[in-house]
Design a protein around this motif. Sequence first.
Motif, PDB file in Angstrom:
ATOM      1  N   ILE A  61       0.868  -1.177   0.000  1.00 32.47           N
ATOM      2  CA  ILE A  61       0.000   0.000   0.000  1.00 32.47           C
ATOM      3  C   ILE A  61       0.904   1.225   0.000  1.00 32.47           C
ATOM      4  N   VAL A  62       0.637   2.156  -0.917  1.00 28.53           N
ATOM      5  CA  VAL A  62       1.435   3.377  -1.026  1.00 28.53           C
ATOM      6  C   VAL A  62       0.532   4.576  -0.749  1.00 28.53           C
ATOM      7  N   LEU A  63       0.933   5.402   0.229  1.00 29.45           N
ATOM      8  CA  LEU A  63       0.180   6.601   0.583  1.00 29.45           C
ATOM      9  C   LEU A  63       0.776   7.814  -0.119  1.00 29.45           C
ATOM     10  N   HIS A  64      -0.111   8.685  -0.625  1.00 29.75           N
ATOM     11  CA  HIS A  64       0.278   9.855  -1.398  1.00 29.75           C
ATOM     12  C   HIS A  64      -0.492  11.090  -0.925  1.00 29.75           C
ATOM     13  N   TRP A  65      -0.057  12.242  -1.420  1.00 23.41           N
ATOM     14  CA  TRP A  65      -0.937  13.413  -1.464  1.00 23.41           C
ATOM     15  C   TRP A  65      -0.956  13.940  -2.886  1.00 23.41           C
ATOM     16  N   THR A  66      -2.033  14.633  -3.236  1.00 26.72           N
ATOM     17  CA  THR A  66      -2.170  15.098  -4.623  1.00 26.72           C
ATOM     18  C   THR A  66      -1.483  16.430  -4.873  1.00 26.72           C
TER      19      THR A  66
END
Length: 219
Positions: A61-66
């Motif tokens: 699982i990879v967490l990002h922000w836009t």
Amino acid sequence: MRRNQQLAFIAVLLFITSCASNKIVDKPIVFNEERIALTKEYMAERYGINQPGIAIVPKMIVLHWTAIPTFAGSFDAFNDPKIPNWRTIVENVSGLNVSSHFLVARDGTIYRLMPETMMGRHVIGLNHCAIGIENVGGTEETPLTEAQLKANIWLVNYLSKKYKIDYLIGHYEYPLFEGHELWLEKDPGYRTEKTDPGEDFMEKVRNATNKFNFKPLPQ
């Protein structure tokens, strides 16, 4: 299985999974024949994966922000199958637009943009095994919220119970996997520097989900 049957199966799957969790709102991005073809092309050219469809087995699982302040703007960034020509760094690598499986609004609402077991383009070298979670905002004016933190923790729990997830990472940590058995990117020059979703955010999510005993990151 014919194309229409595949689409019907995906629709049923999304209905079942959305019923299983009333915290997830299904809001699909455009995933037409063009996007599927571009995804298959990406898998073949970038990763050397040649297969009939674009299914993945999630291991990460990879967490990002836009870094986009609004939900509408963030959604629009992923919606088109082809990447806009202003994104020159990633456009030169592939015409496939970026995408993520989930998008979390600043109020904590979780939107599913695409099926979890179809490949999206959100992290170099690891898309073939990674579920992406994007968070609206991440700029100085729109930092990630407490509601988004709680939503990410809930979603990591949900996905880790559903799939055999080995790794939980922030987008900025993806270069650590270069040379790892999961790393498949063929072009040694294709790298982008990332900071999302921030070290503090990742630490909080990790601390809240440590019961899953995710594997340590490569050193």
